[in-house]
Design a protein around this motif. Sequence first.
Motif, PDB file in Angstrom:
ATOM      1  N   LEU A 559      24.343   2.691 -11.511  1.00 52.07           N
ATOM      2  CA  LEU A 559      24.584   3.106 -12.196  1.00 52.07           C
ATOM      3  C   LEU A 559      24.203   2.071 -13.991  1.00 52.07           C
ATOM      4  O   LEU A 559      24.788   0.847 -13.603  1.00 52.07           O
ATOM      5  N   ARG A 560      23.951   1.804 -15.113  1.00 54.24           N
ATOM      6  CA  ARG A 560      23.653   1.451 -16.417  1.00 54.24           C
ATOM      7  C   ARG A 560      23.898   2.003 -17.200  1.00 54.24           C
ATOM      8  O   ARG A 560      23.161   2.825 -18.092  1.00 54.24           O
ATOM      9  N   PRO A 561      25.010   1.431 -17.923  1.00 57.70           N
ATOM     10  CA  PRO A 561      25.326   2.468 -19.100  1.00 57.70           C
ATOM     11  C   PRO A 561      25.309   1.730 -19.865  1.00 57.70           C
ATOM     12  O   PRO A 561      24.959   0.889 -20.722  1.00 57.70           O
ATOM     13  N   GLY A 580      23.799   7.308 -19.665  1.00 58.05           N
ATOM     14  CA  GLY A 580      23.346   5.849 -18.455  1.00 58.05           C
ATOM     15  C   GLY A 580      21.476   5.750 -18.417  1.00 58.05           C
ATOM     16  O   GLY A 580      21.577   6.852 -19.507  1.00 58.05           O
ATOM     17  N   ARG A 581      21.094   4.610 -18.617  1.00 55.23           N
ATOM     18  CA  ARG A 581      20.327   5.001 -18.485  1.00 55.23           C
ATOM     19  C   ARG A 581      18.745   5.122 -16.956  1.00 55.23           C
ATOM     20  O   ARG A 581      19.278   3.897 -16.293  1.00 55.23           O
ATOM     21  N   ASP A 582      17.422   5.073 -17.177  1.00 61.84           N
ATOM     22  CA  ASP A 582      17.499   5.046 -15.925  1.00 61.84           C
ATOM     23  C   ASP A 582      16.610   3.682 -16.001  1.00 61.84           C
ATOM     24  O   ASP A 582      16.606   2.914 -16.399  1.00 61.84           O
ATOM     25  N   HIS A 588      19.727   9.832 -19.688  1.00 60.50           N
ATOM     26  CA  HIS A 588      20.165  10.749 -18.129  1.00 60.50           C
ATOM     27  C   HIS A 588      22.120  11.199 -18.558  1.00 60.50           C
ATOM     28  O   HIS A 588      22.784   9.993 -19.546  1.00 60.50           O
ATOM     29  N   TYR A 590      24.989  11.082 -16.760  1.00 59.41           N
ATOM     30  CA  TYR A 590      25.748  11.413 -15.456  1.00 59.41           C
ATOM     31  C   TYR A 590      26.937  11.851 -15.041  1.00 59.41           C
ATOM     32  O   TYR A 590      28.243  11.209 -15.766  1.00 59.41           O
ATOM     33  N   ILE A 592      30.674  11.642 -12.310  1.00 59.77           N
ATOM     34  CA  ILE A 592      30.680  10.501 -11.701  1.00 59.77           C
ATOM     35  C   ILE A 592      31.996  10.726 -10.691  1.00 59.77           C
ATOM     36  O   ILE A 592      33.273  11.276 -12.135  1.00 59.77           O
ATOM     37  N   LEU A 599      27.772   9.365  -7.577  1.00 58.32           N
ATOM     38  CA  LEU A 599      27.481   9.516  -8.954  1.00 58.32           C
ATOM     39  C   LEU A 599      25.979  10.583  -8.718  1.00 58.32           C
ATOM     40  O   LEU A 599      25.085  10.767  -7.874  1.00 58.32           O
ATOM     41  N   VAL A 601      22.776  12.809 -12.023  1.00 60.96           N
ATOM     42  CA  VAL A 601      22.709  13.306 -13.597  1.00 60.96           C
ATOM     43  C   VAL A 601      22.986  14.770 -13.280  1.00 60.96           C
ATOM     44  O   VAL A 601      22.356  15.748 -12.514  1.00 60.96           O
TER      45      VAL A 601
END
Length: 792
Positions: A559-561, A580-582, A588, A590, A592, A599, A601
């Motif tokens: 995950l990149r918040p 977060g981003r893909d 998106h 997410y 968790i 995790l 989507v």
Amino acid sequence: MTISNSPFHDADILRIGECTVTLSSREVQVPGARRLRRLTPKAVGVLRVLVRSNGRVVTRDELFAEVWPDTLPTNDVLTQAVTQLRKAFTADSEDGPAYIETIAKTGYRLRVAVSAVDPLERSAVPAGDAPTPPPVQPPAGRDVDVDADTDVDLAMHMDTDTGAIHTPPEPLLLAPIRPRSAWRRARRWVLLGVGLSMLLALGVMAWLLLHRDTSPSAVDAAVENGTRVIGSPQRPYRLITATAGFETYPTLSPDGSQVAYEASEEDGSGQIKVQTSGNAPARNLVDRPDGAVDRFPNWSPDGREIAFARFSGNGRCQVLIASATGGNVREATRCDGTELLSFDWTPDGSGLVFGSMVGTYAHRGIRVLDLASGRWRALTYAAHKDDFDYAPRISPDGRWLVFVRNPQVGDLWRMPAEGGPLEQLTDDAAEFRGWAWLGDSRQIVFGRRVDSEARLYQLDTEARTLRDLGLDDAQWPAVARSTNFLAFVHRKAQFGLYKVPVKDPARAQRLFASSGRDSQPMLAPDDRQMVFASDRSGSYALWWADLQQPQSLRPIEGLRPDTRQPPAWSADSRHLLVLGRDDQGEPHVYEITPRDEQLSVVPVPVARPLQALYLDDPDRLLVIERGDDQRTRMSLYDRRDWQRLATLYGVSQARFDSERRRVVFTQLGASGLWSVDASLSPASVQQLSADKPSRWRYRAWSVAGGGRVDYLDESSQCSSGLLRIADGVEAVSRCLDASRLSAGNGLSSSVDGNDVYVSLAVSDGADIGVMALPERPAEVFPAFVNSLKIKP
């Protein structure tokens, strides 16, 4: 297997089926094909063996022995060679006959007839054309001069010596002259055009190579010839201030030789200072009254004056203009009670252009103030009631006006300088940190928050291309009007997480010490689990820990918040909703389960989600999003079929108050705090606070126990103060830290309200940096280059 008695052993040109193969040049001519086919040497070797076999089956071992002697090839190389032969014998427009047959588990055989072609016959009969009949020879003793490009005159003629009329003999049957086909003539012109294009391209490349910058980069210059270390790489910028305080909001004189900026004083007030773009001592622009704060300096186009704002007690605000050498101060307008004040000079210096204003002299939208007459002129353009237009600036050529709409989660927009249709330049819903024109009225430099820092970017407004300027922790850029000299704010703060007892802030305890930047502490309803954002591992990530077991601290992998909004816990403290981003940068939502490290989507039916919240109903979800109309809204969704049940526009952030079953939120268009019931019924909306939180600190608040709302405020007396709002009544509870600022993007309160979890600066400060921006390379053929650029 060597077949020396084959009739084709010495033949170079073979007719194989309908195709003609020249073995020496490895060329295959296929009827109906647009061009020659060329074989690899190994494919030709396989073909020779198949031809010499006279139609019998040739095993794989025999082919390996003939074509790949003294090697240990794999079956793949033989398969590839046969595949190439089959493709070479196939016409462009059809599958063609099966020339080579595969015999399962054995080998291959050639299925078509083979004959040798006489080279003379080959040269006389071009492949792909009808054979040309041989020319008829003239009768013996008669000379006939035939021009292949003209007609032969066979008419009767008179003998000029005797006067007799002679009838010519029977017309000669000349060989028909085969005209060049249309496609061959077209091919000649195409090839000519390709050749000219290649020459042109070579000329352009040569010009670029001659004019390229051959000076080494700072990184390359730190090492001599790759063998000896000279020193550390030079920064592309230099800092001209180096104090322990904060220097912010720079502005440059038109020639870039001087910088004016706001400097914080020991008493927390602000003072406009001016200095050269070197490291010479600074001077005060003007003397200010006690208790006043001077902010937002802005240099005039002619370099003679500097406009700035002065904030005094009781909400009094003035926009003043002073001589750049000091003194001669005059008032341009009043701005009492305003927030997010923004203004800039018109290109001719006759007026100031203002963004949206609130307070006593409020006005929604962009206006121009004529300094000579004091009259206002509002620009006509499209805007919604929940839009706040910030930092308007007219381009140096006077053609365009660009501004930031809703700088908290906004974008850059452009319109004609006199108003008119709007054009969106970015589409990121980002937190903007200042912007400025470059000299050509096409380029823009802007700052925006990314992960744990703010960075500068250069935008081409015509090509819509964007590039990172490579400056860490940079924001609030300013560019000299006559040169590409840049000034900016360099702030490199380190933030740590603290648990602060509300009744005794002196007993604050730091959590999870590190040298990174920790922010957005979100405490779970069980008062035990916590997640926060941090770059402590070198990359930006979301971290989870059980506060009763500090050794449990770990990042949430995969995950990149997103930095714009904090995560939201479920009521049972088991799940989290995080934006977060893909890998492609697409946002998106997410979900968790941090204890189980799971995790997934959430398939919310929105393109640009900004925040997601749980409610007390597990089948319903709140999502703050930006729609196709570029308006921000909070929507209620049914998770079972993702039907939108209700919508509320203009919301910037929201939290769910489970005790009172209400949603507390802030708005883009105004400061303050509101609440609405869980069904988003418009009739249930009510205001909880008139001016807190402010627009810029719209994320620095949290819902605490008992329906209270905690807000982190700042003032000249207390850098981080806690304002507690209960039942619409505001009261200053405690000064959490007098000297350290808090991060403005996250706050948590314990359920009982006795403790708050905040991100406080461990080290902080801001300086002014300056640098010369590299010149944009000149375009050799600008019209041609522009025609190739793809418009969004």
